[in-house]
Design a protein around this motif. Structure first.
Motif: not given
Ligand SMILES: Cc1ncc(COP(=O)(O)O)c(C=O)c1O
Lengths: 391, 159
Positions: A140-155
């Motif tokens: 498993x490789x974690x793709x961390x999402x952040x509050x400042x990106x509204x928890x979206x996956x960024x490109x």
């Protein structure tokens, strides 16, 4: 005495029990706890849907169904997908009826992951992806999402994580626990990267119907060129308030669905028969029910986001599922301390954000799958708690 | 507006602030909307719903079916106005079917209610017949259950 632990499969021994269990055990022991912690609808299954289940039992329809589910049900699932999301699937070989979305996730990962394959998992997210990946020997490789990106996956985050070992991206939107969604535009940007590689996407769209924007939910496979790269996982639990019926489905390329059906055939035989009869009715005549429940969730959603922001806990505007994910960093407490103290002093149960991955630390998951009166009382107590800990 | 009406139909005890959150409008907008609803007569009362089953009162509640001869020109309207002016009349409906008016009457005793029906309703000139039914138990009123079915949350705490 036999040492049973030594006989267990190595991988299951390695899986740590969910940290949240201890917290729930304590909450369950307490009296008059008011909870905003539950991840299933508070509505009961619409009556006309329950009636079809009852009718099938009364008529003695108590046998197995075909392995991949009733043909009528598979047909209705495909009609629904085309009606609601504009994607077309062949009901003969591109859909499989499963025991909840959960089984669809399990089958999909087990049929695709080889030992050593890397699986990109958006985080924070629902708890099952990583353990299943590990059981398959995947990495498993974690793709961390952040509050400042509204928890979206960024490109960018996706691009940075892809290696030649990457087999699969797990894309869980609308998201449990954050309530984040991905718009069509945002998905297209992600898909552009996917299409450059030989990667499949398992899109967990179980909360798709609970999207509170005009645009509504975009099914991943409706995006150009994505149908051959996507396995869509969904089910009846959230959209029709049918958690206990245990029914879901997977949609995807013929070869993959065939493989999943083979595994399902050996492991499960067929999904629950009564539930399948009820689900046919839900898909045929349940669009109105979805609308009714979505409207009500949406009112509560607006109310609860407003309430947290007014209390001084930053709460980004989640536009999907039935969770909000306020930030509690301003209190100086860890997620677990916050939740434990809130439980002990005000008897309100919410879930620490780190239960859904390390990057959920500093947040709490609050479910609004409760009546307005219930939510109001809980909000009042949380507010009192905040005043107390400030002193 | 529709959404606001629906919310108000279910809760009368929400503050302007709460109504604003729920509908995604500003407090000023909600206030204006409510004023308008009142002015247009859409909001026409502000009552708590009492479960009289629990009030231990000896009140008697009956349904009276009335057959009438509609008046020339004023039809049923004038008759309805006369009936609804009695404080004993709690609900009044014009019906299609076997009779014309359904009148729900409440009184403190059987004597009082029967006196009201025979002296006031039955004696109206246009009334041709009455049939009185006693209401034994109220199970649901205005969409609200009046029974004691405990609705505890049967959901389990799992993740
Ligand atoms: C994101 C997500 N996916 C899948 C599931 C599984 O749902 P089910 O197995 O009831 O269909 C859940 C349940 O909470 C969920 O939150």
């Amino acid at each position: 005495m036999i040492d049973h632990t030594s006989l267990l499969n190595n991988k299951i021994v390695g899986l740590k029990p969910s940290g949240i269990r201890r917290f729930f055990d304590i909450a369950n022991e307490m009296d008059d706890v008011i909870s905003l912690s539950i991840g299933e609808p508070d509505f009961t299954t619409p009556w006309h849907v329950r009636e079809e289940g009852i009718r099938s039992l009364r008529d003695g329809k108590t046998w197995y169904t075909p392995n991949s589910g009733f043909k009528t049900l598979r047909g209705e699932i495909c009609n629904y997908m085309s009606r609601r999301f504009g994607v077309s699937y062949n009901s003969d070989n591109e859909v499989l009826v499963t025991v909840g979305g959960s089984e669809a996730i399990d089958l999909c990962m087990r049929c695709l992951i080889n030992p050593g394959d890397e699986v990109l998992i958006v985080s924070p997210s629902f708890v099952c992806y990583e353990p299943i990946c590990l059981m398959c020997g995947g990495i498993p490789v974690t793709l961390k999402t952040k509050a400042e990106n509204n928890f979206k996956l960024t490109p960018q985050a996706l691009r940075d994580a892809i290696t030649e070992k990457t087999k699969m991206l797990v894309l869980p939107y609308p998201n449990n626990p954050t309530g984040a969604i991905m718009t069509k535009r945002e998905l297209e940007e992600i898909c552009d990267i996917i299409k450059e590689h030989n990667i499949l996407v398992m899109s967990d769209e179980i909360y798709g119907e609970l999207t509170y924007t005009k645009e509504g939910h975009t099914c991943l496979s409706s995006i150009d060129g994505m149908k051959e790269r996507s396995i869509i996982v969904s089910g009846f639990s959230k959209s029709y308030a049918m958690t206990g019926w245990r029914l879901g489905y997977a949609l995807g390329p013929k070869k993959i669905i065939e493989a999943m059906t083979r595994l399902h055939q050996y492991a499960i035989m067929s999904a629950p028969t009564t539930a399948q009869y009820a689900a046919i009715e839900a898909l045929k005549n349940g669009d109105e029910d979805i609308l009714r429940m979505r409207k009500e969730y949406n009112q509560r959603r607006r109310y609860i986001i407003d309430s947290f922001n007014k209390m001084g806990l930053d709460c980004f505007e989640g536009l999907g599922a039935f969770y909000v994910f306020p930030c509690i960093k301003s209190t100086g407490l860890s997620s677990e301390d916050f939740c434990m103290r809130l439980l002990q002093s005000k008897r309100v149960a919410v879930v620490p954000g780190n239960a859904f991955g390390d990057c959920g630390e500093g947040f709490i998951r609050v479910s609004y799958s409760y009546s307005l009166d219930h939510i109001k009382e809980a909000v009042k107590r949380i507010n009192e708690f905040l005043t107390e800990i400030k002193k | 507006m529709k959404e606001l009406i629906k919310i108000l139909d279910e809760n009368t005890n929400l503050t302007l602030e709460e109504l604003a959150s729920l509908t995604g409008k500003t407090e000023e907008q909600v206030k204006e909307d409510i004023e308008k609803l009142k002015k247009d007569g859409l909001i026409c009362g502000n009552k708590m719903l009492i479960n009289w089953n629990k009030a231990n009162s000896s009140d008697v509640f009956v349904l009276v079916e009335l057959k009438v001869v509609p008046q020339k020109e004023t039809g049923f309207e004038k008759i309805a106005e006369e009936i609804l002016s009695y404080k004993e009349v709690k609900n009044l409906y014009l019906m299609a079917g076997a009779y014309d008016f359904a009148v729900f009457v409440k009184g403190s005793s059987i004597q009082e209610v029967s006196a009201f029906v025979s002296n006031r309703l039955a004696t109206m000139e246009c009334v041709t017949s009455t049939a009185t039914h006693f209401i034994l138990t109220t199970y649901k009123e205005l969409g609200v259950k009046m029974t004691d079915s405990t609705s505890s949350d049967g959901r389990s705490m799992i993740l």
